[in-house]
Design an enzyme around this catalytic site. Structure first.
Site, PDB file in Angstrom:
ATOM      1  N   GLY A  53       0.962  -1.260   0.122  1.00  0.00           N
ATOM      2  CA  GLY A  53      -0.155   0.250  -0.157  1.00  0.00           C
ATOM      3  C   GLY A  53       0.798   0.885   0.121  1.00  0.00           C
ATOM      4  O   GLY A  53       1.790   1.409  -0.646  1.00  0.00           O
TER       5      GLY A  53
ATOM      6  N   ASP B 136      -3.900  11.329  -3.566  1.00  0.00           N
ATOM      7  CA  ASP B 136      -3.758  10.065  -2.606  1.00  0.00           C
ATOM      8  C   ASP B 136      -3.811  10.599  -0.980  1.00  0.00           C
ATOM      9  O   ASP B 136      -4.245   9.996  -0.091  1.00  0.00           O
ATOM     10  CB  ASP B 136      -2.606   9.924  -2.697  1.00  0.00           C
ATOM     11  CG  ASP B 136      -2.827   8.884  -4.453  1.00  0.00           C
ATOM     12  OD1 ASP B 136      -3.838   8.899  -4.813  1.00  0.00           O
ATOM     13  OD2 ASP B 136      -2.478   8.588  -4.249  1.00  0.00           O
TER      14      ASP B 136
ATOM     15  N   HIS C  74     -19.504  -8.045 -33.773  1.00  0.00           N
ATOM     16  CA  HIS C  74     -18.986  -9.867 -33.524  1.00  0.00           C
ATOM     17  C   HIS C  74     -17.875  -9.361 -34.621  1.00  0.00           C
ATOM     18  O   HIS C  74     -18.079  -9.500 -35.590  1.00  0.00           O
ATOM     19  CB  HIS C  74     -19.862 -10.651 -33.470  1.00  0.00           C
ATOM     20  CG  HIS C  74     -19.319 -12.166 -33.582  1.00  0.00           C
ATOM     21  ND1 HIS C  74     -19.102 -12.576 -32.841  1.00  0.00           N
ATOM     22  CD2 HIS C  74     -19.368 -12.697 -35.144  1.00  0.00           C
ATOM     23  CE1 HIS C  74     -18.362 -13.631 -33.258  1.00  0.00           C
ATOM     24  NE2 HIS C  74     -18.811 -13.959 -34.683  1.00  0.00           N
TER      25      HIS C  74
END
Length: 462
Positions: free
Chosen positions: A268, A308, A441
């Site tokens: 961390g 942060d 697709h």
């Protein structure tokens, strides 16, 4: 006042906030003690992705025969791999310099300390001090690698992510403590390069913030690549600090001793809020982070914090969004606060991980009745053609109203697919609407439609 806004820190929170402030006509300055771009650009997001790309290319070469291509002679040059990563980061930092000039933002080099009356004292590399003033001051000083008491980094055999990005030679063995995004990305990289990698995780599963099914699938794939995973385990002792260390690990089965050249601490991060003047101004903190409201104002008028250093996901895109909202509010706009439950998280190991919203466990704990659909990439034509059949898409819907509660993906390129889910959730799109939105697709992204069809009992290709 010298400026309308001074921003301390030039990471993805700070520099984005500065540019938005300038766009809104505010006279803006940014203070940076190291390189423009902060940790993300120089020591995090960008250089790690460059390393991971090299690992992916190396794996492609090793498995070229599976694609009908024979390569007789190749070799790994680890120094060149590291240099490419650093060059990538350096070029991006130059790009931030250009953006600062383009937007007429004043860049002040040095360490900033908050002082009274909305002033900032900046100490440059020559120890010279200069004070600047602004009507508004935004703290965006980011974070650094967290250190455990029994895992003190010495920059040699016990390292953090910075040293892991710039090792001089490829280690034969590495123990990675912690299995969040940083831990598993480096585990994939060094394993692909040829290092014997062991992951030590304190909790019962790796990537513990992810959905259980994703954690299980990633563990299976990493083990298949040769990575050793020890969960519910802790490092209790490290002996030797030269070419190889003996690491004692307490596991479920008892103590194990493992030899390793490098121990990487990936447990961390810690906010960079020491010695910047918070205490003198009495700016409030909680659990080691600055306390703010939904527009990032602290308890002291004129002072703000983003990224942060505050509570919330420590992610570059979160800091950028917070910075934009913060300066728009300062400029008199009325931006919507962030919905933190609709923030995507991406991990760039191989296979990649991408997720947003509730995990299955969290949704059940909230009391929802669920419809869950899962579509494996082994049933995807595009994944088979690409040679990447591992992983799946898992979608979680509220059975009552069809609300898209969350999505969890693991597989090739899923970090490019998660934005569809983020946009769909923002627009309050239902399961029926996803199901009836025709997907192209063959693509990896049609797995979102197929997983939704599985949730509603209409899946075609399973």
């Amino acid at each position: 006042m010298d400026f309308d806004i001074i921003i301390i820190g030039s990471g993805p929170g700070g520099y984005v906030a500065a540019i938005r402030a300038s766009q809104l006509g505010l006279k803006t300055a940014i203070v940076e003690k190291e390189e423009l771009g902060g940790i993300c650009l120089n020591w995090g997001c960008i250089p790690t992705k460059a390393l991971l790309k090299s690992a992916q290319v190396f794996e492609y070469i090793q498995h070229a025969q599976e694609y009908g291509i024979t390569i007789h002679d190749y070799k790994l040059n680890f120094t060149d791999v590291i240099n490419r990563s650093r060059d990538t980061a350096n070029n991006m930092s130059k790009g931030i310099q250009f953006l600062m000039k383009k937007n007429k933002i004043t860049v002040i080099n040095g360490f900033a300390e908050l002082t009274n009356n909305k002033t900032v004292k900046v100490i440059d590399s020559n120890k010279k001090e200069k004070t600047y003033s602004a009507n508004h001051i935004i703290i965006s000083t980011g974070a650094r690698s967290r250190e455990l008491p029994n895992l003190k980094q010495n920059g040699k055999n016990i390292i953090g992510y910075r040293e892991a990005l710039t090792l001089k030679s490829l280690p034969k063995s590495m123990i990675i403590v912690g299995s969040g995004a940083i831990g598993v990305e480096f585990a994939y990289f060094y394993n692909a390069m040829g290092t014997k990698v062991t992951i030590v995780e304190y909790l019962p599963e790796i990537v513990p913030n992810e959905d259980h099914d994703v954690s299980k699938e990633l563990a299976k794939n990493l083990k298949k690549k040769g990575v050793t995973i020890l969960t519910e385990s802790t490092v209790t002792n490290i002996e030797g600090k030269n070419s190889e260390s003996t690491v004692t690990i307490k596991t479920q089965k008892g103590e194990e001793k493992i030899q390793a050249e490098i121990i990487l601490s990936a447990v961390g991060i810690t906010p960079n809020i020491e010695n910047i003047g918070l205490e003198g101004l009495k700016i409030a903190k909680n659990n080691g982070r600055i306390t703010v409201n939904e527009y990032y104002q602290t308890n002291i008028e004129g002072y703000y914090a983003i990224g942060d250093v505050i509570e919330g996901p420590a992610l570059a895109h979160v800091a950028s969004a917070e910075g934009i909202i913060c300066v728009e509010k300062i400029a008199g706009h009325n931006p919507d606060p962030i919905d933190y439950n609709n923030i995507p998280g991406c991990t760039y190991c191989s296979p990649e991980i991408a997720s947003v919203g509730f995990t299955e466990k969290a949704a059940l704990e909230k009391g929802y009745e669920l419809k869950i659909g899962k579509f494996p990439f082994s049933a995807s034509g595009k994944a088979s053609a690409a040679g990447h059949k591992e992983g799946f898409v898992k979608v979680i819907y509220d059975a009552k109203y069809g609300e898209l509660l969350g999505a969890h993906m693991i597989g090739y390129n899923v970090t490019e697919m998660i934005a569809e889910i983020v946009a769909a959730r923002k627009l309050e799109t239902t399961g029926h609407e996803i199901l009836k939105s025709v997907h192209p697709h063959p693509t990896m992204s049609e797995a979102v439609m197929e997983a939704t069809a599985a949730a509603y009992g209409e899946v075609i290709h399973l």
